[in-house]
Write a protein that holds these residues in place. Structure first.
Motif, PDB file in Angstrom:
ATOM      1  N   VAL A 184       0.389   3.217  -9.066  1.00 25.65           N
ATOM      2  CA  VAL A 184       0.093   4.083  -7.586  1.00 25.65           C
ATOM      3  C   VAL A 184      -0.125   5.305  -7.688  1.00 25.65           C
ATOM      4  CG1 VAL A 184       0.667   1.921  -6.329  1.00 25.65           C
ATOM      5  CG2 VAL A 184       2.101   3.677  -6.303  1.00 25.65           C
ATOM      6  N   LEU A 185       0.989   6.184  -8.487  1.00 27.63           N
ATOM      7  CA  LEU A 185       0.780   7.701  -8.381  1.00 27.63           C
ATOM      8  C   LEU A 185      -0.308   8.166  -9.168  1.00 27.63           C
ATOM      9  CD1 LEU A 185       3.092   9.624  -6.845  1.00 27.63           C
ATOM     10  CD2 LEU A 185       3.745  10.142  -9.414  1.00 27.63           C
ATOM     11  N   PRO A 186      -0.973   8.910  -8.415  1.00 25.59           N
ATOM     12  CA  PRO A 186      -2.070   9.541  -9.335  1.00 25.59           C
ATOM     13  C   PRO A 186      -1.621  10.687 -10.300  1.00 25.59           C
ATOM     14  CG  PRO A 186      -2.529   9.808  -6.930  1.00 25.59           C
ATOM     15  CD  PRO A 186      -0.977   9.562  -7.078  1.00 25.59           C
ATOM     16  N   SER A 187      -1.699  10.462 -11.554  1.00 31.00           N
ATOM     17  CA  SER A 187      -1.168  11.279 -12.413  1.00 31.00           C
ATOM     18  C   SER A 187      -2.076  11.144 -13.840  1.00 31.00           C
ATOM     19  CB  SER A 187       0.237  10.998 -12.791  1.00 31.00           C
ATOM     20  OG  SER A 187       0.388   9.882 -13.504  1.00 31.00           O
ATOM     21  N   LYS A 188      -1.737  11.969 -14.791  1.00 31.58           N
ATOM     22  CA  LYS A 188      -2.142  11.649 -16.207  1.00 31.58           C
ATOM     23  C   LYS A 188      -1.553  10.326 -16.740  1.00 31.58           C
ATOM     24  CE  LYS A 188      -3.409  15.046 -18.628  1.00 31.58           C
ATOM     25  NZ  LYS A 188      -4.619  15.403 -18.934  1.00 31.58           N
ATOM     26  N   PRO A 222       0.751  -1.377  -0.018  1.00 28.40           N
ATOM     27  CA  PRO A 222      -0.195  -0.088   0.053  1.00 28.40           C
ATOM     28  C   PRO A 222       0.851   1.300  -0.077  1.00 28.40           C
ATOM     29  CG  PRO A 222      -0.400  -1.193   1.865  1.00 28.40           C
ATOM     30  CD  PRO A 222       0.621  -2.021   1.122  1.00 28.40           C
ATOM     31  N   PRO A 223       0.624   2.233  -1.016  1.00 29.41           N
ATOM     32  CA  PRO A 223       1.433   3.253  -1.034  1.00 29.41           C
ATOM     33  C   PRO A 223       1.031   4.456   0.063  1.00 29.41           C
ATOM     34  CG  PRO A 223      -0.140   3.370  -2.819  1.00 29.41           C
ATOM     35  CD  PRO A 223      -0.429   2.109  -1.852  1.00 29.41           C
ATOM     36  N   LYS A 224       2.195   5.245   0.623  1.00 27.35           N
ATOM     37  CA  LYS A 224       1.858   6.092   1.440  1.00 27.35           C
ATOM     38  C   LYS A 224       2.343   7.535   0.739  1.00 27.35           C
ATOM     39  CE  LYS A 224       2.865   8.143   6.080  1.00 27.35           C
ATOM     40  NZ  LYS A 224       3.722   7.947   7.023  1.00 27.35           N
ATOM     41  N   ILE A 225       1.499   8.070   0.032  1.00 26.96           N
ATOM     42  CA  ILE A 225       2.257   9.342  -0.865  1.00 26.96           C
ATOM     43  C   ILE A 225       2.333  10.733   0.159  1.00 26.96           C
ATOM     44  CG2 ILE A 225       2.052  10.569  -2.808  1.00 26.96           C
ATOM     45  CD1 ILE A 225       0.787   7.938  -4.070  1.00 26.96           C
ATOM     46  N   GLU A 226       3.227  11.252   0.119  1.00 28.17           N
ATOM     47  CA  GLU A 226       3.275  12.514   0.876  1.00 28.17           C
ATOM     48  C   GLU A 226       3.742  13.596  -0.236  1.00 28.17           C
ATOM     49  OE1 GLU A 226       6.321  11.934   4.069  1.00 28.17           O
ATOM     50  OE2 GLU A 226       5.354  10.166   4.561  1.00 28.17           O
ATOM     51  N   LYS A 253       0.022  17.733  -6.165  1.00 32.13           N
ATOM     52  CA  LYS A 253      -1.031  16.787  -6.444  1.00 32.13           C
ATOM     53  C   LYS A 253      -2.033  17.099  -7.444  1.00 32.13           C
ATOM     54  CE  LYS A 253      -4.070  14.406  -2.959  1.00 32.13           C
ATOM     55  NZ  LYS A 253      -4.274  14.310  -1.695  1.00 32.13           N
ATOM     56  N   ARG A 254      -2.400  18.310  -7.548  1.00 31.82           N
ATOM     57  CA  ARG A 254      -3.193  18.836  -8.717  1.00 31.82           C
ATOM     58  C   ARG A 254      -2.629  18.759  -9.733  1.00 31.82           C
ATOM     59  NH1 ARG A 254      -3.672  22.532 -12.045  1.00 31.82           N
ATOM     60  NH2 ARG A 254      -1.842  23.671 -11.126  1.00 31.82           N
TER      61      ARG A 254
END
Lengths: 83, 221
Positions: B65-69, B28-32, B39-40
């Motif tokens: 896991v990284l929210p991105s395009k 599970p990723p913990k993205i900081e 983030k946006r």
């Protein structure tokens, strides 16, 4: 070189002097671009590709090392592939 | 003309998506985010993402896991051309890059991805770090940024992948750098690559290490 190739070579010399900061007096048609004197490397070749594409609309992606040997070989490649 | 997709692309992408969900459960990723605006930026804008590389898993974990395009990942020819992997890579979002020879196709393909509004990820060390240190960066990603004016977002992965333990990812602020400085790109971009290296070393909590100079680097990008 043909008259057209010389014209292209002169413009390439100007472009390389401007974009890569090469002393125009040192930059002859024959001097190796990636040799000790000029000392360009692969990152600079990407800039050369962008310049040639912008100026002549000639894509040099994936063409190998040979056309990058010196200004003369660049000019000959451009002359042979220009639309 | 639109490039024809190889057979089974849809099926492979579907399995990859399921695999991505499984990865999220297993690691599970913990993205900081150092800066919430990044983030946006990642979600809404195309970016050039640079990351440290300590395990092969990084290459498919980060895009999952990284929210991105849509994210396309650069992979060296050494791996891209392996028979079974090549079958997968050609069906997923991976771009080959040849570090041993003069290769400019990766730049062209990266520009096309960015022109299409998507993001790319690159490991600027060009290889796995076997000792956990951050090796010197190849400056090729900066040439891509210079030619596209797309922001560079640094991310670092901390610690090893341990099953059912959170994997920490720190997303830094976009790197501010003048890539259009007049002069020889090989000199300017290598200097800027050192700057990026310093930023990521700081994110990793590593002291600044003396790096190989540009001239010492044997590979080309």
């Amino acid at each position: 070189m043909t008259e057209n190739e010389i014209k292209i070579a002169d413009r390439i010399k100007e472009l390389l002097s401007e974009s890569l900061g090469i002393d125009a007096d040192v930059l002859t048609y024959e001097i190796p671009l990636f040799g000790d004197e000029i000392g360009l490397d692969s990152i600079d070749s990407m800039e050369i590709i962008a310049c040639i594409d912008d100026e002549y609309g000639v894509s040099m992606n994936g063409v190998g090392k040979e056309p990058f040997y010196n200004v003369e070989s660049l000019a000959k490649y451009v002359a042979a592939n220009i639309g | 003309m639109k490039e024809k997709k190889p057979p089974f692309t849809f099926a492979v992408k579907f399995v990859y998506m399921i695999w991505g969900l499984a990865m999220r459960v297993i690691y599970p990723p913990k993205i900081e985010y150092r800066d919430e605006s990044t983030k946006r930026l990642l979600k809404e804008e195309k970016c050039i993402i640079i990351a440290n590389h300590t395990e092969h898993t990084d290459g498919y974990y980060i895009p999952q896991v990284l929210p991105s395009k849509k994210m396309y990942t650069y992979v060296t020819r050494k791996w891209y051309d392996k028979k079974k992997l090549n079958w997968l890579f050609r069906r997923l979002r991976y771009i080959p890059i040849n570090l041993a020879e003069m290769d400019t196709e990766w730049l062209d393909k990266g520009k096309k991805v960015l022109d299409g509004g998507n993001s790319v990820m690159i490991f600027p060390e060009g290889k796995l770090s076997k000792n956990g240190r951050l090796d010197a960066f190849h400056p090729g990603f900066l040439m891509l940024a210079r030619q596209t004016d797309v922001p560079i977002v640094p991310i670092v992965l901390l610690g090893k992948y341990k099953k059912f333990r959170r994997k920490r990812i720190i997303v830094g602020s976009p790197i501010e750098t003048d890539l259009h400085e007049k002069g020889r790109p090989s000199v300017i971009l290598r200097r800027q690559a050192d700057l990026c290296h310093g930023i990521m070393a700081e994110m990793l909590g590593m002291p600044e290490v003396e790096m190989n100079t540009a001239e010492d680097m044997s590979a080309v990008h």
